[in-house]
Scaffold this motif. Structure first.
Motif, mmCIF file in Angstrom:
data_model
loop_
_atom_site.group_PDB
_atom_site.id
_atom_site.type_symbol
_atom_site.label_atom_id
_atom_site.label_comp_id
_atom_site.label_asym_id
_atom_site.label_seq_id
_atom_site.Cartn_x
_atom_site.Cartn_y
_atom_site.Cartn_z
ATOM 1 N N MET A 1 0.841 -1.205 0.000
ATOM 2 C CA MET A 1 0.000 0.000 0.000
ATOM 3 C C MET A 1 0.876 1.256 0.000
ATOM 4 S SD MET A 1 -3.040 -1.116 2.634
ATOM 5 C CE MET A 1 -1.946 -1.218 4.035
ATOM 6 N N PRO A 2 0.742 2.105 -1.029
ATOM 7 C CA PRO A 2 1.542 3.331 -1.066
ATOM 8 C C PRO A 2 1.084 4.351 -0.029
ATOM 9 C CG PRO A 2 0.060 3.245 -2.937
ATOM 10 C CD PRO A 2 -0.076 1.936 -2.223
ATOM 11 N N ALA A 3 -0.159 4.252 0.398
ATOM 12 C CA ALA A 3 -0.694 5.136 1.440
ATOM 13 C C ALA A 3 -1.968 4.496 1.975
ATOM 14 C CB ALA A 3 -1.011 6.516 0.886
ATOM 15 N N PHE A 4 -2.266 4.746 3.232
ATOM 16 C CA PHE A 4 -3.517 4.275 3.817
ATOM 17 C C PHE A 4 -3.789 5.113 5.051
ATOM 18 C CE2 PHE A 4 -0.102 1.755 5.559
ATOM 19 C CZ PHE A 4 -0.359 1.705 6.927
ATOM 20 N N VAL A 5 -5.016 5.040 5.523
ATOM 21 C CA VAL A 5 -5.395 5.782 6.715
ATOM 22 C C VAL A 5 -5.718 4.770 7.817
ATOM 23 C CG1 VAL A 5 -7.813 6.016 5.989
ATOM 24 C CG2 VAL A 5 -6.873 7.615 7.619
ATOM 25 N N THR A 6 -5.267 5.075 9.046
ATOM 26 C CA THR A 6 -5.569 4.252 10.210
ATOM 27 C C THR A 6 -6.487 5.058 11.118
ATOM 28 O OG1 THR A 6 -3.432 3.160 10.065
ATOM 29 C CG2 THR A 6 -4.579 3.008 12.169
ATOM 30 N N ILE A 7 -7.621 4.466 11.465
ATOM 31 C CA ILE A 7 -8.618 5.174 12.251
ATOM 32 C C ILE A 7 -8.941 4.371 13.507
ATOM 33 C CG2 ILE A 7 -10.983 6.051 12.268
ATOM 34 C CD1 ILE A 7 -10.651 6.618 9.292
ATOM 35 N N PRO A 8 -8.733 4.969 14.693
ATOM 36 C CA PRO A 8 -9.081 4.281 15.937
ATOM 37 C C PRO A 8 -10.596 4.301 16.145
ATOM 38 C CG PRO A 8 -8.189 6.443 16.427
ATOM 39 C CD PRO A 8 -8.097 6.259 14.937
ATOM 40 N N THR A 9 -11.123 3.197 16.692
ATOM 41 C CA THR A 9 -12.550 3.117 16.970
ATOM 42 C C THR A 9 -12.787 2.401 18.291
ATOM 43 O OG1 THR A 9 -14.689 2.263 16.224
ATOM 44 C CG2 THR A 9 -12.739 1.031 15.539
ATOM 45 N N SER A 10 -13.747 2.892 19.039
ATOM 46 C CA SER A 10 -14.102 2.229 20.296
ATOM 47 C C SER A 10 -15.236 1.229 20.082
ATOM 48 C CB SER A 10 -14.482 3.259 21.363
ATOM 49 O OG SER A 10 -15.525 4.081 20.891
ATOM 50 N N ASP A 11 -15.809 1.181 18.870
ATOM 51 C CA ASP A 11 -16.859 0.215 18.534
ATOM 52 C C ASP A 11 -16.594 -0.308 17.129
ATOM 53 O OD1 ASP A 11 -19.155 -1.228 17.914
ATOM 54 O OD2 ASP A 11 -20.501 0.211 18.902
#
Length: 178
Positions: free
Chosen positions: A32-42
Motif C-alpha cells: 500500500m503506497p498510502a492508507f489511513v488508520t482510524i481508531p474506533t471504540s466500537d
C-alpha cells in the motif's frame, strides 16, 4: 511552462465524464503506497458504517483488533480498536475519489445509517463535487468526484492560472517521464 503531464494511466480513477463508471472493488494484495488508520471504540459499528454507508468492503480482519477495509485500488482504511475516540472531528480530512454517479447514493446511504453524518454535496473551484462525512469515529472523510471538464468554465480558468491544462492542450502523454 509547466512540469505537469497526463499520467491518468497509473490511477484507478476513471476519466471524468457523464458516463464515468467506478472501477470494481479491488481485492488484490499489494504494497500500500498510502492508507489511513482510524481508531474506533466500537469496531462493529464502524465496520457497519464504512461498508453500508461509504461502500467499502472488508478485505480481512484480526478479530477484535483490526479490520482492513477497501473500495478501489489504493483506497485502504485500517480500523483499529481503541479505548476512546476524539469527541469531535478534527479540521483535517482524508479524501477518497468517487465518480459523479456515486455522489447521491453515497449521501443517501450515509444518512440512512447515520442521519447527521453528511455535509454537501458542494462544487469546488477546482472542478469537483465533494461530500464531507463525519464517521462514527469522528473522522472527517471527503468523497470527491471530478466533474466533466469544460474548457470555457471558471474552473478551467482557475486550473490554467496555476499551470494545469487539459492533456490535449499541454504536453502529450507520460512517455518522456516514465
Amino acid at each position: 511552462m509547466s512540469d505537469y503531464y497526463n499520467a491518468f494511466e497509473i490511477s484507478p480513477v476513471p476519466t471524468p465524464g457523464p458516463d464515468a463508471a467506478p472501477p470494481e472493488p479491488f481485492r488484490g494484495i499489494y504494497g500500500m503506497p498510502a492508507f489511513v488508520t482510524i481508531p474506533t471504540s466500537d469496531l462493529a459499528a464502524s465496520v457497519d458504517f464504512w461498508t453500508r454507508g461509504l461502500g467499502f468492503f472488508e478485505l480481512f480482519s484480526i478479530p477484535g483488533q483490526l479490520v482492513h477495509l477497501r473500495r478501489w485500488a489504493f483506497q485502504d482504511v485500517l480500523l483499529l480498536t481503541a479505548d476512546s475516540v476524539p469527541q469531535q472531528a478534527p479540521a483535517m480530512s482524508f479524501s477518497f475519489a468517487c465518480v459523479l454517479s456515486q455522489v447521491d447514493s453515497l449521501v443517501e446511504a450515509c444518512r440512512a445509517v447515520r442521519p447527521n453524518s453528511v455535509d454537501g454535496p458542494r462544487d469546488t473551484p477546482w472542478n469537483t463535487r465533494d461530500v464531507e462525512v463525519i464517521t462514527p469515529e469522528n473522522a472527517r472523510i471527503v468523497f470527491t468526484a471530478a466533474k466533466p471538464f469544460d474548457p470555457d468554465s471558471q474552473e478551467a480558468r482557475n486550473l490554467a492560472a496555476i499551470g494545469i491544462t487539459p492533456p490535449d492542450l499541454g504536453r502529450g502523454d507520460n512517455e518522456e517521464h516514465a
